[in-house]
Motif scaffolding. Structure first.
Motif, PDB file in Angstrom:
ATOM      1  N   THR A 139       0.850  -1.188   0.000  1.00 31.77           N
ATOM      2  CA  THR A 139       0.000   0.000   0.000  1.00 31.77           C
ATOM      3  C   THR A 139       0.888   1.240   0.000  1.00 31.77           C
ATOM      4  O   THR A 139       2.116   1.131  -0.035  1.00 31.77           O
ATOM      5  CB  THR A 139      -0.970  -0.009   1.212  1.00 31.77           C
ATOM      6  OG1 THR A 139      -1.915   1.051   1.075  1.00 31.77           O
ATOM      7  CG2 THR A 139      -0.215   0.143   2.525  1.00 31.77           C
ATOM      8  N   ASP A 156      -5.795   2.111  -1.207  1.00 31.62           N
ATOM      9  CA  ASP A 156      -5.819   0.835  -1.927  1.00 31.62           C
ATOM     10  C   ASP A 156      -4.712  -0.076  -1.407  1.00 31.62           C
ATOM     11  O   ASP A 156      -3.593   0.366  -1.146  1.00 31.62           O
ATOM     12  CB  ASP A 156      -5.613   1.075  -3.425  1.00 31.62           C
ATOM     13  CG  ASP A 156      -6.774   1.840  -4.042  1.00 31.62           C
ATOM     14  OD1 ASP A 156      -7.905   1.700  -3.531  1.00 31.62           O
ATOM     15  OD2 ASP A 156      -6.550   2.576  -5.013  1.00 31.62           O
ATOM     16  N   THR A 158      -2.991  -4.307  -1.655  1.00 33.58           N
ATOM     17  CA  THR A 158      -2.906  -5.607  -2.313  1.00 33.58           C
ATOM     18  C   THR A 158      -2.316  -6.603  -1.323  1.00 33.58           C
ATOM     19  O   THR A 158      -1.281  -6.336  -0.715  1.00 33.58           O
ATOM     20  CB  THR A 158      -2.005  -5.543  -3.558  1.00 33.58           C
ATOM     21  OG1 THR A 158      -2.534  -4.576  -4.467  1.00 33.58           O
ATOM     22  CG2 THR A 158      -1.942  -6.892  -4.255  1.00 33.58           C
ATOM     23  N   LYS A 165      -4.112 -13.609  -4.637  1.00 31.79           N
ATOM     24  CA  LYS A 165      -3.930 -12.156  -4.711  1.00 31.79           C
ATOM     25  C   LYS A 165      -5.278 -11.486  -4.466  1.00 31.79           C
ATOM     26  O   LYS A 165      -6.251 -11.782  -5.157  1.00 31.79           O
ATOM     27  CB  LYS A 165      -3.377 -11.756  -6.083  1.00 31.79           C
ATOM     28  CG  LYS A 165      -3.095 -10.269  -6.227  1.00 31.79           C
ATOM     29  CD  LYS A 165      -2.478  -9.975  -7.594  1.00 31.79           C
ATOM     30  CE  LYS A 165      -2.158  -8.506  -7.749  1.00 31.79           C
ATOM     31  NZ  LYS A 165      -1.544  -8.228  -9.084  1.00 31.79           N
ATOM     32  N   GLN A 167      -7.202  -7.676  -3.859  1.00 25.17           N
ATOM     33  CA  GLN A 167      -7.120  -6.213  -3.920  1.00 25.17           C
ATOM     34  C   GLN A 167      -8.344  -5.620  -3.236  1.00 25.17           C
ATOM     35  O   GLN A 167      -9.463  -6.136  -3.374  1.00 25.17           O
ATOM     36  CB  GLN A 167      -7.041  -5.734  -5.367  1.00 25.17           C
ATOM     37  CG  GLN A 167      -5.751  -6.123  -6.058  1.00 25.17           C
ATOM     38  CD  GLN A 167      -5.699  -5.679  -7.498  1.00 25.17           C
ATOM     39  OE1 GLN A 167      -6.724  -5.401  -8.109  1.00 25.17           O
ATOM     40  NE2 GLN A 167      -4.499  -5.609  -8.043  1.00 25.17           N
TER      41      GLN A 167
END
Length: 199
Positions: A139, A156, A158, A165, A167
């Motif tokens: 981030t 945002d 990840t 993965k 998000q």
């Protein structure tokens, strides 16, 4: 009595009128020259410089927060500036280890940040990466709130694992209660093994 006759008064007016007409250009020229040659008013003095902020530079910094004999976190930075007037330490090239999280300690790395010397709150930003085991969180901004022992990433984020993965946005890592909460989920990618699913 003769001097006060109307005829004589008109004569004096004519005399003074011609005199003034002859002298008027000369007076205007002198006034213009005086204005032209008059020295310009000096510019106002510059404003006084702002008082220099009390600052101490450090080549490296190591901080540790402890409670009840145990370490909560340990911070290492390669550069630091202590801003005394603000009660802050500006740091760069940072690594922070947070202790006591199940499954292993959390290691956070980032480019720059601030330490509040009064509250011990941390603001960490610039390519933030949080690692624990095979989990990696990426981030741009994380804050640490010491009163609740919480890491907050409002932007945002990840989350990556070798086969997963995710998000999303607005991550909260509660170190005191040992849990991780993602407020907004945007996308999940799951990597399948090469052989496909086996039954």
């Amino acid at each position: 009595m003769e001097n006060s006759s109307p005829k004589n008064r008109i004569g004096w007016r004519r005399f003074f009128g011609w005199k003034w007409l002859a002298v008027l250009p000369l007076l205007l020229g002198v006034a213009a020259a005086a204005l032209w040659l008059r020295p310009a008013a000096p510019p106002p003095p510059p404003p006084p410089p702002a008082p220099a902020e009390a600052q101490a530079k450090m080549e490296s910094l190591c901080l540790t927060e402890t409670e009840d004999g145990g370490r909560r976190w340990c911070l290492n930075a390669k550069k630091a500036d202590f801003l005394k007037d603000r009660g802050e330490i500006r740091i760069s090239d940072i690594q922070v280890d947070f202790f006591g999280y199940p499954g292993g300690d959390l290691r956070l790395k980032c480019q720059e940040g601030l330490v509040n010397t009064k509250t011990r709150a941390l603001t960490l930003k610039g390519g933030v990466e949080i690692a624990r085991g095979d989990l990696l969180i990426k981030t741009d901004l994380v804050t640490y709130q010491p009163e609740d022992r919480v890491l907050v990433a409002p932007g945002d984020i990840t989350l990556e694992r070798p086969t997963l993965k995710i998000q999303g946005k607005d991550l909260k890592v509660d170190l005191a209660h040992k849990k991780l909460v993602l407020a907004q989920h945007h996308f999940t990618e799951l990597a399948m093994p090469k052989g496909g699913l086996r039954q």
